[in-house]
Enzyme design. Structure first.
Site, PDB file in Angstrom:
ATOM      1  N   SER A  25       5.410  -0.419  -6.511  1.00 16.29           N
ATOM      2  CA  SER A  25       5.924  -0.296  -7.758  1.00 16.29           C
ATOM      3  C   SER A  25       6.059   0.749  -8.555  1.00 16.29           C
ATOM      4  O   SER A  25       6.991   1.105  -9.364  1.00 16.29           O
ATOM      5  CB  SER A  25       4.893  -1.189  -8.296  1.00 16.29           C
ATOM      6  OG  SER A  25       3.477  -0.563  -8.560  1.00 16.29           O
ATOM      7  N   ALA A  26       5.090   2.116  -8.198  1.00 16.30           N
ATOM      8  CA  ALA A  26       5.304   3.404  -8.950  1.00 16.30           C
ATOM      9  C   ALA A  26       7.043   3.884  -8.569  1.00 16.30           C
ATOM     10  O   ALA A  26       7.230   4.550  -9.400  1.00 16.30           O
ATOM     11  CB  ALA A  26       4.255   4.167  -8.428  1.00 16.30           C
ATOM     12  N   ALA A  27       7.200   3.667  -7.273  1.00 13.09           N
ATOM     13  CA  ALA A  27       8.463   4.300  -6.752  1.00 13.09           C
ATOM     14  C   ALA A  27       9.706   3.690  -7.920  1.00 13.09           C
ATOM     15  O   ALA A  27      10.537   4.423  -8.149  1.00 13.09           O
ATOM     16  CB  ALA A  27       8.578   4.114  -5.339  1.00 13.09           C
ATOM     17  N   GLY A  44       0.984  -1.300  -0.121  1.00  8.97           N
ATOM     18  CA  GLY A  44      -0.088   0.082   0.009  1.00  8.97           C
ATOM     19  C   GLY A  44       0.698   1.316   0.016  1.00  8.97           C
ATOM     20  O   GLY A  44       0.254   2.259   0.008  1.00  8.97           O
ATOM     21  N   ASP A  88      -0.204   7.212  -7.457  1.00  7.53           N
ATOM     22  CA  ASP A  88       1.141   6.551  -7.150  1.00  7.53           C
ATOM     23  C   ASP A  88       2.260   7.293  -7.921  1.00  7.53           C
ATOM     24  O   ASP A  88       3.204   7.664  -7.523  1.00  7.53           O
ATOM     25  CB  ASP A  88       1.002   5.355  -7.109  1.00  7.53           C
ATOM     26  CG  ASP A  88       0.505   4.349  -6.097  1.00  7.53           C
ATOM     27  OD1 ASP A  88      -0.292   5.354  -5.137  1.00  7.53           O
ATOM     28  OD2 ASP A  88       0.464   3.262  -5.860  1.00  7.53           O
TER      29      ASP A  88
END
Ligand code: PMV
Length: 327
Positions: free
Chosen positions: A115-117, A111, A158
């Site tokens: 993955s976006a980072a 949460g 995100d």
């Protein structure tokens, strides 16, 4: 020659899930980051490795070869990264090879937007390696496109926060607006340790909405109202109101079916220990919860989360979005 870039994880303070249907969300970048090191290769292959996950793939002409780890997992985890690298190379206009090594301090599938980072850090590193001077707006667009592979209908919140950092008010049609939050927001994050898929959680809400449109629609409006009131509370630095609004937001998330026992357990423990408010953050169904507490109660709340079986950690907000660490 290599370039190391990084991008922050996030917590959604208000509005997850409802943001997928156009409602606003308030999101905060935190001081846990994903790092990507990009290096030139002499051949035309793209080689991707994640140190934490023990996975590696190589890609040539868009065909995947798993070099290390479980093939299914490797494909699942690297597909969005590969798409992002592919887009950067397309923009560069020349077919060159790169090595990318990913290390991350962000818990996976919890949460916090790991993955976006990762995708934002990789896009930043590869574009910098190729001296492309890519504007952050383009980094965001590429990362958003990659997120669409991870779950079909992401809101974009995100990749936006990982790229730009700070505290953002995010809405799909209007994009993001930086919020000036001067106050410290003392948060304890509690990780249930239960991994879950954002895609599955987003589908749950979609099913609920299709089944009971007249019930869920007012919940969407209520979520918007909570965000508007939270904006006001931020301006007044009114932590007590913010905590109450977090509890209300949690009730809505519970209502649309994305909380679970592991989260409720930690949320209740945090509230009992004196948190001003507590809620799940991100997609729910496991993953992390957040608790807002006055500074003198932080330790107590953290201990209560631990006793309830969670892994607590303190996070600070960071204004720094994607950045180059060194070249
Ligand atoms: O759990 P995460 O970090 O994948 O965040 C998901 C946030 C959602 O609002 C549930 C989905 C989205 O795309 O905004």
């Amino acid at each position: 020659m290599g370039v190391v870039a990084s991008a922050p994880a996030k917590v959604i303070l208000f509005g997850e899930h409802f943001v997928v249907y156009g409602e606003p969300a308030i999101v905060l970048a935190i001081d846990k980051r994903a790092y990507a090191k990009a290096e030139n290769r002499t051949d035309k292959r793209v080689f991707l490795r994640s140190t934490n996950l023990g996975l590696a793939v190589s890609v040539e002409n868009r065909s995947f070869k798993v070099e290390q780890g479980d093939p299914r997992e490797a494909k699942l985890k690297f597909e969005p990264v590969e798409l992002a690298v592919g887009r950067v190379l397309e923009k560069y206009g020349e077919n060159v090879g790169v090595n990318v090594e990913i290390t991350s301090t962000v818990p996976v599938a919890a949460g916090l937007g790991s993955s976006a980072a990762v995708v934002v850090a990789v896009t930043t590193a590869v574009s910098a390696l190729l001296d492309m001077n890519m504007p952050k707006e383009d980094i965001f667009k590429i990362a958003y496109e990659a997120e669409k592979l991870v779950h079909g209908t992401p809101s974009g919140v995100d990749p936006a926060i990982s790229t730009f950092g700070g505290t953002l008010l995010y809405q799909m049609d209007t994009g993001f607006k930086p919020l000036e939050v001067k106050a410290d927001i003392p948060l304890v994050i509690g990780d249930t340790g239960v991994e879950r898929s954002t895609r599955v959680q987003v589908e749950k809400v979609r099913d609920m909405k299709e089944r009971y449109p007249q019930v869920v629609q007012p919940m969407m409006s209520a979520a918007r109202e909570i965000v508007l009131r939270a904006l006001d509370a931020f301006k007044k630095n009114d932590l007590e109101t913010l905590g109450g609004l977090m509890n209300l937001n949690q009730a809505l998330l519970y209502g649309v079916g994305v909380s679970d026992e592991s989260l409720e357990w930690l949320i209740n423990a945090a509230r009992k220990a004196g948190a001003l408010g507590a809620k799940l953050t991100g997609a729910g169904g496991g993953g992390c919860m957040i608790a807002l507490a006055n500074n003198e109660k932080l330790e107590q709340v953290s201990e209560a989360i631990q006793r309830a079986g969670g892994r607590p950690f303190m996070a600070r907000k960071t204004d720094e979005g994607a950045r180059i660490e060194h070249t």
